[in-house]
Design a protein around this motif. Structure first.
Motif, PDB file in Angstrom:
ATOM      1  N   GLY A  57       0.788  -1.228   0.000  1.00 33.93           N
ATOM      2  CA  GLY A  57       0.000   0.000   0.000  1.00 33.93           C
ATOM      3  C   GLY A  57       0.819   1.276   0.000  1.00 33.93           C
TER       4      GLY A  57
ATOM      5  N   ARG B 137       1.146   6.834  -0.081  1.00 28.86           N
ATOM      6  CA  ARG B 137       0.228   5.707   0.102  1.00 28.86           C
ATOM      7  C   ARG B 137      -0.603   5.619  -1.176  1.00 28.86           C
TER       8      ARG B 137
ATOM      9  N   LYS C 295      -4.029   3.524  -3.242  1.00 30.19           N
ATOM     10  CA  LYS C 295      -5.227   2.706  -3.118  1.00 30.19           C
ATOM     11  C   LYS C 295      -5.611   2.241  -4.516  1.00 30.19           C
TER      12      LYS C 295
ATOM     13  N   SER D 260      -8.518   0.265  -6.771  1.00 32.61           N
ATOM     14  CA  SER D 260      -9.897  -0.185  -6.847  1.00 32.61           C
ATOM     15  C   SER D 260     -10.150  -0.592  -8.289  1.00 32.61           C
TER      16      SER D 260
END
Length: 173
Positions: A90, A104, A106, A108
């Motif tokens: 991450g 960081r 993310k 999806s």
């Protein structure tokens, strides 16, 4: 209720007649079970898992049109920058033009977004100067992208808010 009954009837028929037979129900549904083909197809490039592809190894080059992100009159010139990008747990750590950037991330589906960007001088014993590489990585980390082409050693992203693409590549030094 009718679906459950139909599924139960099909399963019962398969179990009682064996897997090598064909059964006809209501004169229009044919269920055929046969031998399994042992020739497995190899996954095509388009079937690669996005997250697994990103995290499997370090990326060594980023190609983009930097002017698309920070110019009122952008050029159409794509440029490649030597970098080291490592996606792990991450967090992306990037070394570019003797700078260390991290953020960081993310994921999806095929979208990636970044947050909490840190920027400091490279703490590695060796750094490889590549003019504007740190700015290219910063623009990558400062935006959201959708992966439009995923290959083992190359991923192309489309910027969510800019009419441009960014490509990451892995190349042997």
């Amino acid at each position: 209720m009718k679906k459950t009954y139909a599924i139960s009837l099909i399963l019962f028929t398969l179990l009682t007649t064996g897997c090598d037979n064909s059964t006809t129900l209501n004169d229009d549904t044919v269920i055929t079970a046969g031998s399994q083909n042992s020739d497995l197809e190899i996954l095509g490039e388009e079937d690669l898992d996005f997250k697994q592809t990103l995290t499997s190894d370090k990326w060594t080059k980023i190609t983009m049109n930097l002017s698309k992100f920070n110019s009122i009159n952008p050029s159409y010139f794509q440029k490649s920058y030597l970098v080291e990008l490592d996606f792990k747990d991450g967090k992306l750590t990037a070394y570019a033009d003797c700078q260390k950037l991290s953020a960081r991330y993310k994921i999806s589906d095929k979208d990636i977004s970044f947050s909490k960007i840190t920027y400091k001088a490279d703490d590695k014993a060796f750094c490889q100067p590549s003019e504007d590489a740190d700015q290219a990585v910063y623009e990558f980390l400062n935006n959201s992208f959708e992966a439009t082409n995923i290959e083992k050693d190359e991923v192309t992203f489309k910027a969510d808010y800019f009419d441009t693409e960014v490509t990451l590549k892995r190349e042997e030094n």
